[in-house]
Scaffold this active site. Structure first.
Site, PDB file in Angstrom:
ATOM      1  N   GLY A  11      29.924  43.731  56.348  1.00  0.00           N
ATOM      2  CA  GLY A  11      30.964  44.720  56.078  1.00  0.00           C
ATOM      3  C   GLY A  11      32.382  44.225  56.312  1.00  0.00           C
ATOM      4  O   GLY A  11      33.277  45.020  56.563  1.00  0.00           O
ATOM      5  N   LEU A  80      24.391  42.269  47.582  1.00  0.00           N
ATOM      6  CA  LEU A  80      23.818  41.022  47.059  1.00  0.00           C
ATOM      7  C   LEU A  80      22.673  41.226  46.073  1.00  0.00           C
ATOM      8  O   LEU A  80      21.916  40.293  45.788  1.00  0.00           O
ATOM      9  CB  LEU A  80      23.390  40.124  48.221  1.00  0.00           C
ATOM     10  CG  LEU A  80      24.551  39.751  49.161  1.00  0.00           C
ATOM     11  CD1 LEU A  80      24.093  38.806  50.258  1.00  0.00           C
ATOM     12  CD2 LEU A  80      25.741  39.156  48.410  1.00  0.00           C
ATOM     13  N   LYS A  81      22.536  42.417  45.533  1.00  0.00           N
ATOM     14  CA  LYS A  81      21.551  42.684  44.469  1.00  0.00           C
ATOM     15  C   LYS A  81      22.304  43.096  43.210  1.00  0.00           C
ATOM     16  O   LYS A  81      23.458  43.493  43.272  1.00  0.00           O
ATOM     17  CB  LYS A  81      20.621  43.819  44.892  1.00  0.00           C
ATOM     18  CG  LYS A  81      19.565  43.433  45.916  1.00  0.00           C
ATOM     19  CD  LYS A  81      18.269  43.081  45.190  1.00  0.00           C
ATOM     20  CE  LYS A  81      17.203  42.514  46.098  1.00  0.00           C
ATOM     21  NZ  LYS A  81      16.532  43.541  46.875  1.00  0.00           N
ATOM     22  N   LEU A  82      21.592  43.026  42.069  1.00  0.00           N
ATOM     23  CA  LEU A  82      22.199  43.554  40.846  1.00  0.00           C
ATOM     24  C   LEU A  82      22.161  45.075  40.941  1.00  0.00           C
ATOM     25  O   LEU A  82      21.093  45.645  41.190  1.00  0.00           O
ATOM     26  CB  LEU A  82      21.389  43.069  39.641  1.00  0.00           C
ATOM     27  CG  LEU A  82      22.085  43.167  38.292  1.00  0.00           C
ATOM     28  CD1 LEU A  82      23.336  42.298  38.245  1.00  0.00           C
ATOM     29  CD2 LEU A  82      21.127  42.760  37.186  1.00  0.00           C
ATOM     30  N   ASN A  95      33.228  44.496  41.511  1.00  0.00           N
ATOM     31  CA  ASN A  95      32.598  43.531  42.408  1.00  0.00           C
ATOM     32  C   ASN A  95      33.623  42.475  42.799  1.00  0.00           C
ATOM     33  O   ASN A  95      34.549  42.197  42.044  1.00  0.00           O
ATOM     34  CB  ASN A  95      31.418  42.857  41.695  1.00  0.00           C
ATOM     35  CG  ASN A  95      30.712  41.863  42.593  1.00  0.00           C
ATOM     36  OD1 ASN A  95      30.451  42.131  43.758  1.00  0.00           O
ATOM     37  ND2 ASN A  95      30.409  40.683  42.064  1.00  0.00           N
ATOM     38  N   HIS A  97      33.734  38.412  43.892  1.00  0.00           N
ATOM     39  CA  HIS A  97      32.934  37.195  43.959  1.00  0.00           C
ATOM     40  C   HIS A  97      33.819  36.075  44.516  1.00  0.00           C
ATOM     41  O   HIS A  97      34.971  35.921  44.096  1.00  0.00           O
ATOM     42  CB  HIS A  97      32.415  36.816  42.571  1.00  0.00           C
ATOM     43  CG  HIS A  97      31.530  35.616  42.619  1.00  0.00           C
ATOM     44  ND1 HIS A  97      30.250  35.667  43.118  1.00  0.00           N
ATOM     45  CD2 HIS A  97      31.769  34.322  42.279  1.00  0.00           C
ATOM     46  CE1 HIS A  97      29.721  34.459  43.080  1.00  0.00           C
ATOM     47  NE2 HIS A  97      30.622  33.625  42.573  1.00  0.00           N
ATOM     48  N   ASP A 138      27.987  38.727  37.858  1.00  0.00           N
ATOM     49  CA  ASP A 138      29.327  38.125  37.781  1.00  0.00           C
ATOM     50  C   ASP A 138      29.841  37.967  36.354  1.00  0.00           C
ATOM     51  O   ASP A 138      30.481  36.966  36.015  1.00  0.00           O
ATOM     52  CB  ASP A 138      29.330  36.743  38.483  1.00  0.00           C
ATOM     53  CG  ASP A 138      28.782  36.814  39.891  1.00  0.00           C
ATOM     54  OD1 ASP A 138      29.035  37.819  40.570  1.00  0.00           O
ATOM     55  OD2 ASP A 138      28.101  35.856  40.311  1.00  0.00           O
ATOM     56  N   GLU A 167      40.601  37.102  49.241  1.00  0.00           N
ATOM     57  CA  GLU A 167      39.845  38.313  48.871  1.00  0.00           C
ATOM     58  C   GLU A 167      40.507  39.570  49.446  1.00  0.00           C
ATOM     59  O   GLU A 167      40.527  40.623  48.811  1.00  0.00           O
ATOM     60  CB  GLU A 167      38.410  38.244  49.405  1.00  0.00           C
ATOM     61  CG  GLU A 167      37.528  37.232  48.709  1.00  0.00           C
ATOM     62  CD  GLU A 167      36.099  37.250  49.250  1.00  0.00           C
ATOM     63  OE1 GLU A 167      35.614  38.315  49.663  1.00  0.00           O
ATOM     64  OE2 GLU A 167      35.461  36.184  49.268  1.00  0.00           O
TER      65      GLU A 167
HETATM   66  C1  GAR Z   1      32.407  38.279  50.552  1.00  0.00           C
HETATM   67  O1  GAR Z   1      32.840  36.993  50.799  1.00  0.00           O
HETATM   68  C2  GAR Z   1      32.099  38.418  49.074  1.00  0.00           C
HETATM   69  O2  GAR Z   1      32.909  37.618  48.317  1.00  0.00           O
HETATM   70  C3  GAR Z   1      30.663  37.998  49.008  1.00  0.00           C
HETATM   71  O3  GAR Z   1      30.120  38.586  50.192  1.00  0.00           O
HETATM   72  C4  GAR Z   1      31.105  38.505  51.211  1.00  0.00           C
HETATM   73  C5  GAR Z   1      31.168  39.760  52.035  1.00  0.00           C
HETATM   74  O4  GAR Z   1      29.958  39.960  52.652  1.00  0.00           O
HETATM   75  N1  GAR Z   1      30.031  38.513  47.815  1.00  0.00           N
HETATM   76  C6  GAR Z   1      29.280  37.756  46.998  1.00  0.00           C
HETATM   77  O5  GAR Z   1      29.021  36.583  47.205  1.00  0.00           O
HETATM   78  C7  GAR Z   1      28.748  38.475  45.775  1.00  0.00           C
HETATM   79  N2  GAR Z   1      28.308  37.538  44.801  1.00  0.00           N
HETATM   80  P1  GAR Z   1      29.911  40.333  54.190  1.00  0.00           P
HETATM   81  O6  GAR Z   1      30.774  41.544  54.373  1.00  0.00           O
HETATM   82  O7  GAR Z   1      28.473  40.591  54.440  1.00  0.00           O
HETATM   83  O8  GAR Z   1      30.455  39.161  54.953  1.00  0.00           O
END
Ligand code: GAR
Length: 194
Positions: A11, A80-82, A95, A97, A138, A167
């Protein structure tokens, strides 16, 4: 903008939304937080912030939860799922990435796996992408990208830290842009000029 946040892990992106909204840097109000993974830190944080927080193990269960709220935009935040939204939210899922799409993205590329692949390849510039989600990982129209110079980095952890800092700016910016321009603006110009 009434927001739903979907997550699977720690989160960190939820923290960023909470801080950005509280500071007036991001338009919208979080109505609900849903995790497909039980007992994750992201859900604990959601409760601490005072947001309704649910565990819903699959797509159908998530959509059942969301149907109880009035939602304009779904924000994937380390989900992390579709995700397949209900029809009324089909073009309303964003989303983030942690790479510059279309590089280092698609099935199997998430979290640290992205940064390790970036490091292994020796690329000098990475970054993050906020995009609308469709039914391919993505793949949907891009709203915001931020570049990061990683030529001085000494490993994937350092790349991850720099990209995550980017981000934290990119996602609120993207939500504000969608609030300002509307969802259709991005879907209609995808693949077009201007
Ligand atoms: C973030 O870095 C985001 O870019 C990535 O998950 C992280 C946040 O998760 N998302 C992906 O890789 C989606 N393809 P967290 O809050 O569990 O650290």
């Amino acid at each position: 903008m009434k927001l739903a946040v979907l997550l699977s892990g720690t989160g960190r992106t939820l923290d960023n939304f909470h801080d950005a909204i509280s500071a007036g840097r991001m338009r919208g109000e979080i109505q609900v937080v849903v995790s497909n993974v039980e007992g994750v830190l992201g859900l604990e944080k959601a409760r601490k912030y005072g947001y309704p927080a649910h565990h819903a193990p699959d797509n159908e269960a998530i959509n059942r939860v969301l149907s109880g709220y009035d939602i304009d935009l779904v924000l994937l935040a380390g989900f992390l799922k579709l995700y397949r939204p209900p029809e009324n939210l089909a073009r309303r899922v964003l989303n983030i990435h942690p790479s510059l799409i279309p590089a280092f993205c698609g099935t199997g590329f998430y979290g640290m796996r992205v940064h390790r692949a970036v490091w292994d390849k020796g690329v000098k510039v990475s970054g993050c992408t906020v995009h609308f989600a469709n039914d391919i990982y993505d793949d949907g129209p891009i709203v915001v990208q931020k570049c990061v110079d990683i030529s001085g980095c000494s490993g994937p952890d350092e790349i991850a830290d720099l990209v995550f800092a980017a981000e934290c700016e990119a996602y609120p910016e993207a939500v504000n842009l969608v609030a300002e321009k509307g969802v259709d603006y991005f879907w209609n110009r995808a693949g077009g000029a201007g």
